[in-house]
Design a protein around this motif. Structure first.
Motif, short mmCIF file in Angstrom:
data_model
loop_
_atom_site.label_atom_id
_atom_site.label_comp_id
_atom_site.label_asym_id
_atom_site.label_seq_id
_atom_site.Cartn_x
_atom_site.Cartn_y
_atom_site.Cartn_z
N PRO A 194 -3.86 -8.99 -1.27
CA PRO A 194 -3.43 -8.21 -0.11
C PRO A 194 -2.97 -6.81 -0.51
O PRO A 194 -2.34 -6.64 -1.55
N TYR A 195 -3.29 -5.85 0.34
CA TYR A 195 -2.81 -4.48 0.14
C TYR A 195 -1.44 -4.35 0.80
O TYR A 195 -1.25 -4.74 1.96
N CYS A 196 -0.49 -3.78 0.07
CA CYS A 196 0.83 -3.49 0.62
C CYS A 196 1.17 -2.04 0.30
O CYS A 196 0.97 -1.59 -0.83
N GLY A 197 1.68 -1.32 1.28
CA GLY A 197 2.05 0.07 1.05
C GLY A 197 2.05 0.87 2.32
O GLY A 197 2.12 0.32 3.43
N GLY A 198 2.00 2.17 2.16
CA GLY A 198 2.04 3.07 3.31
C GLY A 198 0.72 3.10 4.06
O GLY A 198 -0.24 2.41 3.70
N ASN A 199 0.70 3.90 5.10
CA ASN A 199 -0.49 4.02 5.93
C ASN A 199 -1.11 5.40 5.77
O ASN A 199 -0.76 6.34 6.49
N PRO A 200 -2.04 5.55 4.83
CA PRO A 200 -2.68 6.86 4.63
C PRO A 200 -3.86 7.06 5.57
O PRO A 200 -4.95 7.47 5.17
N GLY A 201 -3.64 6.75 6.85
CA GLY A 201 -4.70 6.92 7.83
C GLY A 201 -5.78 5.86 7.78
O GLY A 201 -6.95 6.15 8.05
N PHE A 205 6.80 -3.61 3.69
CA PHE A 205 5.62 -3.99 2.90
C PHE A 205 5.41 -2.96 1.79
O PHE A 205 4.45 -2.19 1.81
N ALA A 206 6.35 -2.95 0.86
CA ALA A 206 6.33 -1.96 -0.23
C ALA A 206 5.22 -2.28 -1.22
O ALA A 206 4.81 -3.43 -1.39
N ALA A 207 4.75 -1.24 -1.90
CA ALA A 207 3.63 -1.39 -2.83
C ALA A 207 3.96 -2.31 -4.01
O ALA A 207 3.06 -2.91 -4.60
#
Length: 233
Positions: free
Chosen positions: A151-158, A201-203
């Motif tokens: 799973p990808y966890c992190g910010g939303n870069p669009g 949902f931190a990286a």
């Protein structure tokens, strides 16, 4: 000829002697009270016995804190396991296959307090092709989902998947969970969890729990996919 010079006694020599001579302080009991050390809690002098007692109390406090942390983690894991069981039960009780994506997303949001949840499934069986959750995923996002081994966890870069949410403008962190049949390299869906909290949902967070969610969701959604005929022997 001059005799060899006797090497000076070092602190290590003294420490080794005391460590290997446990009865030293029995023979020199007065030293325990006479030796004065600086207390870590101020500049006052304390006896060796009192300093040992302070060190023991500090060690006990450290063990108590570790035990309390272990208990807290155990309680949190119990809560998570209970919610996971209740969520799985809701999937099992869903009679209509076409309702599974809606139930899965709704109950994840409700039970795990996730502000926004969305899901897309592609390559579904013909009776489900017109469902809202079966359309809207581009070839790029399908390829992206298949590229995720975890799973990808992190910010939303669009990210395109963020646009599936009700209010993408408020999203500060995302978890994107690929759905796939077993160890198949190609994903057949993507589950999106989102929050306005950048740390939700931190990286650097662990993904074990999210992987379980993905496996259970994938298994439940197998009812939405075409039945592959058994090989003819």
């Amino acid at each position: 000829m001059k005799p060899d010079a006797i090497p000076p006694i070092t602190e290590d020599d003294i420490a080794n002697y005391l460590a290997n001579t446990p009865d030293f302080f029995e023979r020199h009991a007065g030293l325990l009270a006479a030796v004065q050390l600086t207390s870590p809690h101020g500049q006052r002098a304390v006896s060796l016995q009192e300093r040992q007692a302070e060190m023991l109390r500090e060690k006990i406090r450290g063990l108590e804190l570790r035990a309390a942390e272990m208990i807290r983690h155990g309680q949190e894991n119990t809560v998570i396991a209970d919610r996971l069981q209740r969520w799985t039960r809701e999937l099992l009780l869903t009679r209509e296959s076409r309702d599974l994506p809606v139930v899965a997303a709704r109950e994840l949001a409700r039970l795990f307090l996730v502000p926004q949840v969305a899901v897309k499934v592609w390559g579904v069986d013909a009776p489900f092709a017109a469902e809202p959750w079966a359309s809207g995923a581009s070839e790029d996002v399908k390829a992206f989902a298949s590229s995720l081994s975890l799973p990808y966890c992190g910010g939303n870069p669009g990210l395109e998947a963020a646009r599936w949410l009700d209010d993408p403008a408020t999203v500060q962190s995302l978890a994107l969970i690929p759905l796939r049949a077993g160890a198949a390299p190609e994903a057949f869906g993507l589950l999106v969890l989102a929050s306005s909290d950048p740390q939700r949902f931190a990286a650097d967070m662990g993904t074990d729990f999210l992987e379980r969610i993905g496996e259970l969701t994938s298994a439940a959604f197998s009812r939405l996919r075409p039945v592959v005929p058994a090989a003819v022997l």
